[in-house]
Motif scaffolding. Structure first.
Motif, PDB file in Angstrom:
ATOM      1  N   ARG A   4       0.826  -1.213   0.000  1.00 58.49           N
ATOM      2  CA  ARG A   4       0.000   0.000   0.000  1.00 58.49           C
ATOM      3  C   ARG A   4       0.861   1.265   0.000  1.00 58.49           C
ATOM      4  O   ARG A   4       0.591   2.211  -0.736  1.00 58.49           O
ATOM      5  N   PRO A  37      -2.311 -17.389   2.386  1.00 61.30           N
ATOM      6  CA  PRO A  37      -3.365 -17.127   1.396  1.00 61.30           C
ATOM      7  C   PRO A  37      -3.334 -15.673   0.913  1.00 61.30           C
ATOM      8  O   PRO A  37      -3.534 -15.415  -0.268  1.00 61.30           O
ATOM      9  N   VAL A  38      -3.082 -14.751   1.807  1.00 63.49           N
ATOM     10  CA  VAL A  38      -3.049 -13.348   1.398  1.00 63.49           C
ATOM     11  C   VAL A  38      -1.924 -13.132   0.382  1.00 63.49           C
ATOM     12  O   VAL A  38      -2.132 -12.525  -0.673  1.00 63.49           O
ATOM     13  N   PHE A  78      -2.567 -14.057  -3.181  1.00 64.39           N
ATOM     14  CA  PHE A  78      -3.521 -13.269  -3.959  1.00 64.39           C
ATOM     15  C   PHE A  78      -3.162 -11.799  -4.061  1.00 64.39           C
ATOM     16  O   PHE A  78      -3.912 -11.018  -4.622  1.00 64.39           O
ATOM     17  N   LEU A  79      -2.019 -11.435  -3.480  1.00 61.58           N
ATOM     18  CA  LEU A  79      -1.565 -10.066  -3.707  1.00 61.58           C
ATOM     19  C   LEU A  79      -1.125  -9.934  -5.153  1.00 61.58           C
ATOM     20  O   LEU A  79      -0.767 -10.917  -5.801  1.00 61.58           O
ATOM     21  N   LEU A  80      -1.105  -8.712  -5.650  1.00 62.34           N
ATOM     22  CA  LEU A  80      -0.630  -8.446  -7.003  1.00 62.34           C
ATOM     23  C   LEU A  80       0.510  -7.435  -6.878  1.00 62.34           C
ATOM     24  O   LEU A  80       0.244  -6.288  -6.499  1.00 62.34           O
ATOM     25  N   GLU A  93      -9.806 -15.676   0.563  1.00 67.64           N
ATOM     26  CA  GLU A  93      -9.156 -15.097  -0.609  1.00 67.64           C
ATOM     27  C   GLU A  93      -9.520 -15.820  -1.912  1.00 67.64           C
ATOM     28  O   GLU A  93      -9.909 -15.196  -2.896  1.00 67.64           O
ATOM     29  N   GLN A  94      -9.392 -17.142  -1.889  1.00 68.13           N
ATOM     30  CA  GLN A  94      -9.660 -17.932  -3.095  1.00 68.13           C
ATOM     31  C   GLN A  94     -11.098 -17.738  -3.567  1.00 68.13           C
ATOM     32  O   GLN A  94     -11.356 -17.604  -4.763  1.00 68.13           O
ATOM     33  N   TYR A 116     -11.453 -14.450  -5.281  1.00 68.34           N
ATOM     34  CA  TYR A 116     -10.840 -14.495  -6.612  1.00 68.34           C
ATOM     35  C   TYR A 116     -11.813 -15.126  -7.610  1.00 68.34           C
ATOM     36  O   TYR A 116     -12.006 -14.610  -8.720  1.00 68.34           O
ATOM     37  N   VAL A 156      -9.277  -9.593  -0.952  1.00 65.52           N
ATOM     38  CA  VAL A 156      -7.899  -9.759  -1.425  1.00 65.52           C
ATOM     39  C   VAL A 156      -7.891 -10.487  -2.776  1.00 65.52           C
ATOM     40  O   VAL A 156      -7.225 -10.066  -3.719  1.00 65.52           O
ATOM     41  N   ARG A 172      -7.218  -8.987  -6.695  1.00 63.86           N
ATOM     42  CA  ARG A 172      -6.232  -9.573  -7.612  1.00 63.86           C
ATOM     43  C   ARG A 172      -6.869  -9.913  -8.961  1.00 63.86           C
ATOM     44  O   ARG A 172      -6.280  -9.641 -10.020  1.00 63.86           O
ATOM     45  N   GLY A 193      -7.193  -6.761 -10.846  1.00 59.88           N
ATOM     46  CA  GLY A 193      -5.878  -6.273 -11.263  1.00 59.88           C
ATOM     47  C   GLY A 193      -5.336  -7.033 -12.459  1.00 59.88           C
ATOM     48  O   GLY A 193      -4.810  -6.451 -13.412  1.00 59.88           O
ATOM     49  N   GLU A 194      -5.481  -8.356 -12.429  1.00 59.67           N
ATOM     50  CA  GLU A 194      -5.008  -9.195 -13.546  1.00 59.67           C
ATOM     51  C   GLU A 194      -5.697  -8.820 -14.851  1.00 59.67           C
ATOM     52  O   GLU A 194      -5.110  -8.902 -15.922  1.00 59.67           O
ATOM     53  N   LEU A 210      -5.249  -1.315  -1.305  1.00 61.37           N
ATOM     54  CA  LEU A 210      -5.348  -0.105  -2.112  1.00 61.37           C
ATOM     55  C   LEU A 210      -6.306  -0.412  -3.255  1.00 61.37           C
ATOM     56  O   LEU A 210      -5.957  -1.217  -4.119  1.00 61.37           O
TER      57      LEU A 210
END
Lengths: 350, 350
Positions: free
Chosen positions: A261, A283-284, A287-289, B228-229, B232, B257, B261, B264-265, B289
């Motif tokens: 961030r 897991p976090v 899935f972060l980018l 998270e999964q 997604y 989260v 992602r 973002g992808e 963010l």
């Protein structure tokens, strides 16, 4: 999920023998015991509590002491719950139950442990979040309560048994990997408390630098809280530097969320503008980018090992677990993410 | 941290009276008892276990049953550890200890509870992760074990006491807020299990739509894993739609989260391309963010309330807690983030 009867049928021996083997009685031969144990693991044995007398003079309960920090700071991932599952699996083979003892905010861990031992709720303990000097080791040794620890400490004696992650090893390898990617200014972020793992991680970091012929620069060592807010603070400090590091190792993966961030706010991109390798897969992080490059281990296996080490110290089960190591530094495997791209994909910082 | 002596000095009464008040003995008048209790809370009283006889016929231990899911799925935030702290605070005033009973992976929660009750480790229970139909309620009622639950269930009787979060209320308000921002195609994501909270959240969502004069469209309801999964997967499904929703409510903040992602992808931006409001404030959400817009509550206060509700059911303490409500739907407050910007800051989707 099988009971004693199914195990007995499977092994073609009497239910009484299965029961005696599982309860660690002496009148079962070692080979039979081993077969029963193996079948119990393979078939997924769950003891029927109603079928055995309560207490039997002992509580048959093992306590796992967790600190508030290990739940709140580190709770942001699945590590502890899975370790706990592994522990339960190892203990349930012998009808031992695991309960969690959570040290209250504001209560000293040593006082808390003293209370728990005085109350005799449990027969044995698993402790975690070990510190450099940790009075819980001499206390438990003196109290004669069997225990194992997840984490090393200077206070552990040669008789104490523990499992710990290979913090030195991963820090060293992370530095070397970043060096091979062309980085020469590699920072590190570690918790600002006296947890043992922070020192081990920094030891490995220094060793990695030495192997690569890089000088140790104390200005590149960031001590911060081991979670999101701490990572944000580290990011802001890095952004403010005239001469920024091009890479960083994070001792706690949840720091990455705050670090990402802070970079995003400044119009910078993690990975491209700062290569990042974090301690542990979560897991976090997945899935972060960009996805975090980090280290993986099997927490369930760690829990199982802790359980077996503990069983090897309980008289009723010791001979079944005589081959269990007394200490174990758990290896971890690098999981390539997107947060430490090869140098050609990084910006002009190098 | 004070002991009985400091409390007695502070109140200018005898240590014996303080001790009897804290232990719920009948020979202390109500006013003194209330003063002792208040001082114990204010001064941070910690009982000295060594000073009182062990067991006293009862274990003086309360069990909190946690499911594996509540640790792993929901562990990605600080909710449970803080609820636990509040519980401990309420119970420690009366020298009651809290232990955590973690249901194993693969063991049915009902079987686990039966085992725990049979073992009589605890005097009373706190259960969580309630389901629509939850056999633990009739079981505990029949077993005569005092308990409270964090979460409602159709299986609860009028005598059962519980605290639950206002899931309907927040879903309803989130829909109305998004409607006021100009959204007309509002989706919702909720756990794909039979947890009670998913139904309550969906009820509130439907009520919010009705208030705004919007039709309920089952194609805008995404059931997914509450982490998270799952987030997604929801993101990918939304991106693949010809006619995308412009906003979404998430029943579990960790879904964000994964959702971030996936966007973002695809070169899309959460907040700008999809307004997001999530259930609960968490450290991760604060550092994403854009920062998540979500709902806040004080988990410590929830834990304290659960503790007091439980104490009100224990004969020794019942008259001290006669004013505690029997059930409570906990209000939550909107925390404005950056993930649901007013429409002029969103892209041309509206």
């Amino acid at each position: 999920m099988k009971g004693i009867r199914q195990l007995a049928e499977h092994l073609q021996i009497s239910t009484g023998t299965v029961s005696r083997a599982l309860n660690g009685k002496a009148d079962v031969n070692a080979e039979t015991r081993r077969r029963v144990l193996e079948a119990a693991e393979t078939l997924g044995y769950v003891p029927n509590q109603a079928g055995r007398s309560l207490r039997q003079g002992r509580s048959r309960t093992i306590g796992l002491m967790l600190s508030h920090d290990s739940m709140v700071g580190g709770a942001s991932d699945t590590f502890f719950p899975l370790v706990i599952n592994g522990l339960q699996e190892a203990l349930s083979v012998h009808s031992l139950d695991l309960i969690l003892l959570l040290c209250q905010r504001g209560e000293a861990p040593d006082d808390f442990l003293r209370r728990m031992v005085a109350q005799r709720i449990v027969d044995a303990m698993v402790i975690s979040s070990t510190r450099l000097e940790d009075p819980r080791f001499p206390f438990l040794n003196k109290a004669g309560m069997p225990f194992v620890s997840l984490g090393r400490s200077h206070s552990a004696t040669a008789d104490n048994r523990w499992v710990d992650l290979d913090f030195e090893g991963i820090a060293e390898r992370a530095v070397e990997r970043l060096y091979q990617h062309g980085h020469r200014k590699i920072a590190v972020a570690a918790p600002d408390t006296d947890v043992q793992l922070a020192e081990l991680f920094l030891d490995g970091y220094r060793r990695g630098l030495a192997h690569c012929g890089l000088d140790y620069d104390p200005d590149l060592v960031f001590r911060a809280e081991a979670h999101e807010q701490g990572g944000y603070a580290v990011g802001q400090r890095i952004i403010g530097l005239r001469n920024r590091p091009t890479a960083i190792l994070l001792n706690a993966e949840m720091m990455s969320v705050g670090l990402y961030r802070s970079f995003g706010e400044a119009g910078l991109q993690p990975g491209r503008d700062l290569a990042i390798i974090a301690e542990r897969e979560s897991p976090v992080g997945r899935f972060l980018l960009p996805r975090l490059t980090c280290f993986r281990l099997d927490p369930i296996a760690v829990g199982q090992m802790l359980g077996k080490m503990l069983l090897s110290q309980l008289p009723a089960f010791a001979d079944l677990y005589s081959d269990v190591p007394t200490t174990k530094i758990w290896p971890m495997e690098l999981v390539e993410g997107e947060s430490d791209p090869p140098p050609e994909k990084q910006s002009g910082l190098l």
